[in-house]
Design a protein around this motif. Structure first.
Motif, PDB file in Angstrom:
ATOM      1  N   ASN A 190       0.840  -1.190   0.000  1.00  0.00           N
ATOM      2  CA  ASN A 190       0.000   0.000   0.000  1.00  0.00           C
ATOM      3  C   ASN A 190       0.882   1.248   0.000  1.00  0.00           C
ATOM      4  O   ASN A 190       2.097   1.177   0.208  1.00  0.00           O
ATOM      5  CB  ASN A 190      -0.978  -0.012   1.166  1.00  0.00           C
ATOM      6  N   LEU A 191       0.268   2.407  -0.224  1.00  0.00           N
ATOM      7  CA  LEU A 191       1.051   3.636  -0.410  1.00  0.00           C
ATOM      8  C   LEU A 191       1.767   4.063   0.864  1.00  0.00           C
ATOM      9  O   LEU A 191       2.839   4.671   0.799  1.00  0.00           O
ATOM     10  CB  LEU A 191       0.145   4.754  -0.912  1.00  0.00           C
ATOM     11  N   SER A 192       1.194   3.768   2.027  1.00  0.00           N
ATOM     12  CA  SER A 192       1.882   4.146   3.259  1.00  0.00           C
ATOM     13  C   SER A 192       3.185   3.366   3.398  1.00  0.00           C
ATOM     14  O   SER A 192       4.207   3.899   3.840  1.00  0.00           O
ATOM     15  CB  SER A 192       0.977   3.912   4.463  1.00  0.00           C
ATOM     16  N   GLN A 193       3.176   2.099   3.031  1.00  0.00           N
ATOM     17  CA  GLN A 193       4.409   1.318   3.048  1.00  0.00           C
ATOM     18  C   GLN A 193       5.421   1.864   2.038  1.00  0.00           C
ATOM     19  O   GLN A 193       6.616   1.925   2.307  1.00  0.00           O
ATOM     20  CB  GLN A 193       4.085  -0.149   2.742  1.00  0.00           C
ATOM     21  N   ALA A 194       4.920   2.273   0.883  1.00  0.00           N
ATOM     22  CA  ALA A 194       5.819   2.831  -0.145  1.00  0.00           C
ATOM     23  C   ALA A 194       6.489   4.117   0.340  1.00  0.00           C
ATOM     24  O   ALA A 194       7.681   4.351   0.100  1.00  0.00           O
ATOM     25  CB  ALA A 194       5.040   3.085  -1.430  1.00  0.00           C
ATOM     26  N   ARG A 195       5.724   4.949   1.049  1.00  0.00           N
ATOM     27  CA  ARG A 195       6.307   6.198   1.570  1.00  0.00           C
ATOM     28  C   ARG A 195       7.405   5.887   2.587  1.00  0.00           C
ATOM     29  O   ARG A 195       8.435   6.562   2.633  1.00  0.00           O
ATOM     30  CB  ARG A 195       5.224   7.048   2.211  1.00  0.00           C
ATOM     31  N   GLN A 196       7.188   4.901   3.414  1.00  0.00           N
ATOM     32  CA  GLN A 196       8.187   4.541   4.404  1.00  0.00           C
ATOM     33  C   GLN A 196       9.480   4.073   3.748  1.00  0.00           C
ATOM     34  O   GLN A 196      10.558   4.206   4.332  1.00  0.00           O
ATOM     35  CB  GLN A 196       7.622   3.438   5.325  1.00  0.00           C
ATOM     36  N   GLN A 197       9.401   3.555   2.555  1.00  0.00           N
ATOM     37  CA  GLN A 197      10.587   3.110   1.830  1.00  0.00           C
ATOM     38  C   GLN A 197      11.199   4.223   0.975  1.00  0.00           C
ATOM     39  O   GLN A 197      12.143   3.988   0.230  1.00  0.00           O
ATOM     40  CB  GLN A 197      10.235   1.906   0.957  1.00  0.00           C
ATOM     41  N   GLY A 198      10.675   5.455   1.062  1.00  0.00           N
ATOM     42  CA  GLY A 198      11.276   6.584   0.376  1.00  0.00           C
ATOM     43  C   GLY A 198      10.632   6.968  -0.924  1.00  0.00           C
ATOM     44  O   GLY A 198      11.135   7.854  -1.621  1.00  0.00           O
ATOM     45  N   TYR A 199       9.512   6.339  -1.293  1.00  0.00           N
ATOM     46  CA  TYR A 199       8.817   6.675  -2.528  1.00  0.00           C
ATOM     47  C   TYR A 199       7.754   7.732  -2.250  1.00  0.00           C
ATOM     48  O   TYR A 199       7.134   7.757  -1.187  1.00  0.00           O
ATOM     49  CB  TYR A 199       8.167   5.446  -3.149  1.00  0.00           C
ATOM     50  N   ILE A 200       7.548   8.616  -3.213  1.00  0.00           N
ATOM     51  CA  ILE A 200       6.539   9.664  -3.096  1.00  0.00           C
ATOM     52  C   ILE A 200       5.577   9.542  -4.280  1.00  0.00           C
ATOM     53  O   ILE A 200       6.006   9.473  -5.445  1.00  0.00           O
ATOM     54  CB  ILE A 200       7.188  11.067  -3.086  1.00  0.00           C
ATOM     55  N   PHE A 201       4.270   9.529  -3.965  1.00  0.00           N
ATOM     56  CA  PHE A 201       3.222   9.587  -4.984  1.00  0.00           C
ATOM     57  C   PHE A 201       2.372  10.805  -4.683  1.00  0.00           C
ATOM     58  O   PHE A 201       2.079  11.102  -3.518  1.00  0.00           O
ATOM     59  CB  PHE A 201       2.363   8.319  -4.951  1.00  0.00           C
ATOM     60  N   ASP A 202       1.979  11.518  -5.729  1.00  0.00           N
ATOM     61  CA  ASP A 202       1.209  12.740  -5.513  1.00  0.00           C
ATOM     62  C   ASP A 202       0.283  12.958  -6.698  1.00  0.00           C
ATOM     63  O   ASP A 202       0.530  12.454  -7.803  1.00  0.00           O
ATOM     64  CB  ASP A 202       2.164  13.922  -5.369  1.00  0.00           C
ATOM     65  N   LEU A 203      -0.782  13.716  -6.436  1.00  0.00           N
ATOM     66  CA  LEU A 203      -1.722  14.123  -7.473  1.00  0.00           C
ATOM     67  C   LEU A 203      -1.735  15.644  -7.478  1.00  0.00           C
ATOM     68  O   LEU A 203      -2.116  16.278  -6.505  1.00  0.00           O
ATOM     69  CB  LEU A 203      -3.112  13.583  -7.193  1.00  0.00           C
ATOM     70  N   VAL A 204      -1.246  16.207  -8.582  1.00  0.00           N
ATOM     71  CA  VAL A 204      -1.148  17.668  -8.713  1.00  0.00           C
ATOM     72  C   VAL A 204      -2.011  18.067  -9.894  1.00  0.00           C
ATOM     73  O   VAL A 204      -1.649  17.809 -11.058  1.00  0.00           O
ATOM     74  CB  VAL A 204       0.303  18.126  -8.920  1.00  0.00           C
ATOM     75  N   HIS A 205      -3.169  18.695  -9.579  1.00  0.00           N
ATOM     76  CA  HIS A 205      -4.127  19.060 -10.631  1.00  0.00           C
ATOM     77  C   HIS A 205      -4.454  17.819 -11.454  1.00  0.00           C
ATOM     78  O   HIS A 205      -4.999  16.845 -10.947  1.00  0.00           O
ATOM     79  CB  HIS A 205      -3.591  20.205 -11.493  1.00  0.00           C
ATOM     80  N   ASP A 206      -4.064  17.838 -12.711  1.00  0.00           N
ATOM     81  CA  ASP A 206      -4.417  16.710 -13.575  1.00  0.00           C
ATOM     82  C   ASP A 206      -3.199  15.815 -13.836  1.00  0.00           C
ATOM     83  O   ASP A 206      -3.161  15.088 -14.814  1.00  0.00           O
ATOM     84  CB  ASP A 206      -4.979  17.218 -14.903  1.00  0.00           C
ATOM     85  N   ARG A 207      -2.226  15.823 -12.931  1.00  0.00           N
ATOM     86  CA  ARG A 207      -1.023  15.023 -13.157  1.00  0.00           C
ATOM     87  C   ARG A 207      -0.763  14.126 -11.946  1.00  0.00           C
ATOM     88  O   ARG A 207      -0.928  14.531 -10.784  1.00  0.00           O
ATOM     89  CB  ARG A 207       0.193  15.906 -13.408  1.00  0.00           C
TER      90      ARG A 207
END
Length: 776
Positions: A190-207
């Motif tokens: 899940n995304l919380s686990q990914a963040r703990q490993q140093g990955y960032i996911f984001d939604l900026v407007h339409d990207r």
């Protein structure tokens, strides 16, 4: 790897420091908006130490450490060669306010004497270029990919994507990510686990944005057309009810570290990291400034395609590159380039993919030899040495000349000069000038070249700034200067001849002689010369009638006296040159006793009343008459053993005597007794027929006398002795009548002791001949 570590240490050691922290002046701080990032540049000289940065948003402040920067879209570069610290922040960085524009808030922290100062820096940027469907940024410390959001039924999914926002937002189990590599498909997280490993996911407007530091466990290395590439392939997916949504996020970046070849830093990237219908379009430059290919080529850059690889060639001296000198068993240099490149490709759906590259390229250590040019002008009498191609960050601190050290700049009290010239190619040069005859220069006579060899050993001490690591550059220079034997300045005086010589540094090579005798203070004193000799000059006054003169053209109106000083080579005694001076002298009376047995005398008889002055003068032999008569002055010149001369031998001397007669009445005769006395030690031949040899001139006397009865010349018939002699005067006497030169009686002369029956003691204790010899 070793060089990278050495380079990092060099950067840290070379940071500039200064007092004060009030650096907010023009040129010290820059805030700039670029195509896809925001930049802050701070002058290191104004901060005292390397400044720190904090990101600021509504939730607080966040220190931008090395790890946090790679995770959140920041990169910090210490450009010590330019004296700058740069912060680059992605438009999608963690704490950026992302609205219609992008707003950045940072704290800049400087430290001075242990006290921190905080400065708030704010800037809002509007990206100058529209976003492409897919954009990938390959920064120096992270990869970032953003894609256009084309999810269907976005309204029903917005709550799920909202969890991709702030880092502290709670994740949802609806969205998961899985990473893929060529060997295996990793289990989803899940995304919380990914963040703990140093990955960032984001939604900026339409990207949709995905960012990862390099070297994560889920990324992998591969080679594409021979170029090392790091790839991370993340797939984000969600399933709600019967709808399944999947987004493929792939970031692939060239990891080529560059290579140096023939003056160019070469860097390559695969032409088709992403599917493309045709060739990719390339524009590139340095320090965030892009150039089209044609403009880049004009500035010396190279771009070529080889085996599906794009290769960029950066000339080592390209404008915008950074150069640094380095000392390590020699003087070296390296160059740093901040390459910025944009690569655009179009896929089968005619969708654009744009890659943005930031790469710090460093050349290996390159030899940086200094150039020494010997510009010595021997005629000018000065060593002139040019030390060239000295890098701008290398300074000369001292110069050692034949072991003696002088700090730079030189003191005005020394005779040497050092001139610095700065050149447009970021180098400078130093010109050193030293007089050839300066005492610090080693001078030796070279027999092989018949010249004076001047030698100067030079040791330059230079340091790389900033820093204090010394570099020593040594050189030996020589100069051959033809030398000529010295020549005296000569002046005629009324009483003799004066010689003067201004010494040169190499005049010790020669000896000065009078004939075969070396000129010394003892010789000068013995012969009656006046001599002054010091380190600067030699002065010699030679009185008339002292030993060494040659006399010619003797007459009542005067005579020529010539004196010669010979210059000989010290070791071989070979005569190299001579100084000869002939002067005209005019004296009322004089007597000359030559070394080859002639007496020449001029007497003034003006004491005799003019009405009684006789018309005829003669010697003891009345046939010997004057050579010249001018009123009261007469000139006689005759051999010592003629014209009625007598000779007297003493223990140390021999004296020849004659008389000049003139009548003053019938019963009285007046005249002058003329004598020539020679030291026995100098005589080689004493009595022979027409022969006489002596090493020295005799000493003459003119003595008036009065006789009451005329003298009758005696006649003797001596025994003839034949000897050989080389006459030393050039003119024989010319008498009114041919003179008669009778042979001499042979008398043996002993110099050491008296022989019984031949000598007797005189009244003064001198040995004398028992009777006088008379010459007819």
């Amino acid at each position: 790897m070793a060089f990278k570590m050495m380079f990092s240490v060099a950067l840290l050691l070379s940071l500039w420091s200064t007092a004060g922290c009030d650096f907010f002046v023009e040129g010290v701080l820059r805030l700039e908006c670029h195509d896809r990032y925001f930049m802050i540049a701070v002058d290191l000289a104004a901060t005292g130490e390397v400044p720190r940065f904090e990101a600021v948003d509504g939730t607080g402040t966040y220190a931008i450490t090395e790890h946090y920067a790679a995770k959140c879209g920041y990169s910090i570069s210490i450009l010590s060669l330019l004296g700058l610290v740069e912060l680059r922040a992605s438009y999608f960085s963690c704490h950026t306010e992302k609205g219609a524009d992008f707003s950045f808030r940072f704290n800049l922290i400087t430290s001075y004497k242990g006290i921190d100062a905080y400065y708030a820096l704010n800037k809002t940027c509007s990206p100058p270029l529209p976003w492409s469907p897919r954009e990938v940024t390959c920064e120096v410390n992270y990869m970032e990919v953003s894609v256009r959001n084309e999810l269907p039924c976005q309204s029903g999914l917005s709550d799920g994507w909202s969890t991709l926002g702030p880092l502290d937002s709670p994740s949802t189990e609806d969205w998961q990510v899985t990473f893929q590599n060529p060997d295996e498909r990793l289990p989803p997280m899940n995304l919380s686990q990914a963040r703990q490993q140093g990955y960032i996911f984001d939604l900026v407007h339409d990207r949709i944005v995905f960012r990862t530091p390099y070297g994560q466990p889920d990324s992998y290395r591969t080679e594409v057309t021979g170029v090392p590439v790091e790839v991370v392939h993340a797939t984000v997916f969600s399933r709600k009810s019967w709808v399944f949504v999947m987004v493929d996020l792939i970031a692939a970046c060239s990891k080529d570290e560059g290579s140096y070849d023939s003056g160019y830093m070469i860097w390559g990237t695969p032409e088709a990291l992403y599917p493309s219908l045709g060739k990719t379009q390339i524009s590139f430059g340095l320090n965030g400034n892009l150039m089209e290919q044609a403009a880049a080529v004009q500035k010396g850059f190279i771009m070529k395609r080889y085996n599906s690889t794009v290769q960029i060639g950066i000339p080592y001296n390209a404008e915008g590159g950074y150069r640094k000198s380095f000392v390590s068993d020699g003087l070296f240099e390296f160059y740093i380039f901040d390459l910025y490149l944009k690569q655009t490709s179009v896929d089968e759906r005619h969708e654009e993919t744009v890659l943005w590259f930031h790469r710090n390229l460093v050349t290996p250590l390159l030899s940086s030899p200094l150039i020494t040019e010997d510009q010595t002008d021997v005629e000018d009498g000065t060593f002139s040495i040019n030390l060239g191609k000295v890098p701008r960050d290398v300074e000369l601190t001292s110069v050692q000349l034949n072991g003696q050290e002088f700090a730079v700049p030189f003191s005005d009290s020394i005779a040497y000069t050092l001139t610095e010239v700065r050149h447009s190619n970021q180098s400078h040069s130093y010109t050193l000038k030293v007089p050839l005859h300066d005492p610090i220069v080693i001078q030796e006579f070279s027999k092989e070249n018949a010249a004076m060899l001047h030698k100067l050993d030079i040791n330059y001490t230079l340091i790389v700034t900033p820093g204090d690591e010394p570099y020593y550059h040594t050189i030996s220079v020589t100069a051959l200067k033809a030398v000529s034997p010295p020549s005296f300045d000569v002046v005629c005086t009324e009483s003799g001849i004066d010689f003067k010589l201004a010494y040169r540094s190499f005049d010790y090579l020669w000896d000065f002689t009078i004939g075969s005798d070396r000129l010394t203070p003892a010789l000068a004193a013995n012969r009656g010369y006046t001599m002054s000799n010091d380190s600067q000059s030699l002065l010699l006054s030679v009185p008339l009638f002292t030993h060494g003169y040659k006399y010619t053209d003797i007459g009542l109106k005067g005579f020529l006296g010539t004196f010669t000083i010979l210059v000989r080579e010290s070791e071989t005694a070979d005569i190299l040159t001579s100084t000869i001076k002939t002067c005209l002298f005019n004296t009322t009376e004089f007597i000359m006793c030559s070394t080859n047995g002639w007496m020449t005398v001029v007497v003034d008889l003006s004491a005799v009343p003019s009405d009684e002055r006789p018309a005829h003068f003669h010697l003891v032999n009345s046939l010997c008459v004057p050579k010249e008569v001018d009123g009261a002055r007469v000139l006689f010149s005759f051999p010592l053993h003629s014209c009625g001369s007598t000779v007297e031998l003493a223990k140390e001397n021999v004296t020849y005597q004659n008389k000049i007669y003139f009548d003053t009445s019938e019963n009285a005769v007046e005249g002058m007794t003329v004598q020539c006395m020679y030291p026995l030690a100098s005589l080689h031949r004493l009595f022979s027929s027409h022969k006489f040899e002596s090493d020295e001139e005799g000493v003459g006397n003119i003595i008036p006398f009065v006789e009451t009865t005329k003298a009758v010349p005696a006649t003797v018939t001596p025994t003839k002795i034949t000897t050989t002699v080389a006459p030393q005067i050039t003119r024989s006497p010319s008498l009114h009548r041919p003179p008669f030169y009778p042979t001499a009686r042979y008398i043996k002369v002993y110099r050491v002791h008296n022989q019984p029956g031949q000598f007797s003691k005189g009244p003064k204790g001198n040995f004398q001949v028992k009777k006088l010899l008379h010459y007819a």
